[in-house]
Design an enzyme around this catalytic site. Structure first.
Site, PDB file in Angstrom:
ATOM      1  CB  CYS A 277      -2.096   5.686  20.161  1.00  0.00           C
ATOM      2  SG  CYS A 277      -2.008   5.071  18.431  1.00  0.00           S
TER       3      CYS A 277
ATOM      4  CB  CYS B 288      -5.094   5.990  17.607  1.00  0.00           C
ATOM      5  SG  CYS B 288      -3.892   4.560  18.072  1.00  0.00           S
ATOM      6  CG  ASP B 289      -5.667   9.552  19.555  1.00  0.00           C
ATOM      7  OD1 ASP B 289      -6.668   8.897  18.952  1.00  0.00           O
ATOM      8  OD2 ASP B 289      -5.249   9.138  20.628  1.00  0.00           O
TER       9      ASP B 289
END
Ligand code: NAP
Length: 303
Positions: free
Chosen positions: A131, A134-135
């Site tokens: 992701c 997200c990261d």
């Protein structure tokens, strides 16, 4: 007994809830994780009609508010099984609870596919990610790679190019499955390097990922590439394990349905990415949700 239980609160499930509640049905919307589904991972959606650009979270928050304003019952439960019962279907949940409904809409979505390289699981969170939204921030200023040739990989590479030093886009073929417009945008980026055709054959590093080995599938040549992060975007797997005993699925596990979103089990409908279809987009997910809900309403009315 509910009229309709909807399994999954992504765009397809939320839209189904919207239509079913507006039709006056008693609806329960079940979600295993968090509302909004995969679209919440898209920072910028530019192909939803009526919006030049909208973030996935903004879109799903607005849709959720619209659904909750209709007093839709919701609950967080992971569905583990679905079977017939007197008058409808029994939905089994991970907390051992059982719910019943006259009709069920499966909108369970898909889950990321792993790359299948040794040590992948061990390095998740230590260099391996599924992701970019997200990261991605953890790799600001670093060298990263994205694997895949679909829209997810292309979108991830574009996003990472904003903050990472270099983004290597690794794809097993030289043609991309994703939109050519996105490929063009990436080609214009000075810090994006295309490596095709190439497959990742090994991951290196002790506690953290430090490098990957790439192999050209045509020539057999290998090279080692230093990267701190590897973003895997090689497609998805449908989350239909709990339903496979009841409804017919294809070889890849996607549920088969007709134009009315009806599955092989009467009264069970399907919507969104978890069904077999050609185009998996936000637009087609909400379309499926509307059709499945209207079909389920008609089914319930005829009982
Ligand atoms: P996808 O379109 O299925 O693409 C998966 C990619 O991974 C393909 O390029 C495939 O290569 C490659 N791949 C598969 N298995 C691999 C393996 N073991 N090793 C290396 N590469 C592998 O998946 P996606 O990009 O996640 O997109 C899923 C759906 O969501 C698509 O329909 C897409 O259009 C849609 N989507 C829409 C939006 C949006 O609406 N804005 C955003 C993101 C995604 P091959 O091409 O060689 O098969």
């Amino acid at each position: 007994m509910y009229d309709i239980i909807i399994i999954g609160a992504g765009p397809a499930g939320l839209t189904a809830a919207l239509y079913a509640r507006r039709a006056g049905k008693r609806v329960l919307l079940l979600e295993g994780n968090s509302y909004g589904g995969q679209i919440t991972l898209s920072p910028r959606v530019e192909n939803y009609p009526g919006f030049a650009a909208i973030s996935g979270t903004e879109f799903s928050d607005a849709l959720l508010s619209q659904v909750l304003a209709l007093d839709t019952e919701t609950d967080f439960k992971v569905v583990t099984g679905l079977s017939r019962c007197e008058g409808g279907y029994r939905v089994l949940c991970d907390d051992d609870s059982e719910l019943t409904a006259k009709s069920v809409i499966i909108a369970a979505g898909v889950h990321h596919r792993p790359l299948g390289v040794e040590r992948e699981e061990e390095l998740v969170g230590s260099g391996i990610s599924y992701c970019a939204v997200c990261d991605g921030a953890f790799y600001a200023g670093a060298k990263v790679a994205v694997v895949g040739g679909g829209n997810t990989a292309l979108g991830d590479a574009l996003q990472l190019a904003q903050s990472s030093e270099t983004v290597y886009l690794i794809h097993r073929r030289s043609e991309f499955r994703g939109e050519s417009g996105l490929v063009e945008k990436l080609r214009e980026k000075e810090n994006v390097v295309f490596i095709t055709p190439a497959v990742v054959t090994a991951l290196h590093g002790e506690a953290e990922l430090e490098a990957v080995t790439l192999k050209n599938p045509q020539t057999g040549e290998t090279q080692q590439l230093s990267v701190a992060g590897l973003f895997v975007a090689v497609g998805q797997i449908p989350q239909n394990g709990a339903f496979a005993a009841l409804v017919e699925c294809d070889e890849a596990g996607y549920i088969l349905a007709d134009e009315a979103m009806a599955t092989s089990a009467p009264g069970v409908f399907v919507a969104g990415d978890c069904r077999q279809k050609q185009v998996r987009q936000l637009t087609t997910a909400v379309s499926d949700g509307a059709i499945a809900a209207l079909s389920a309403c008609s089914y319930v009315d005829t009982l």
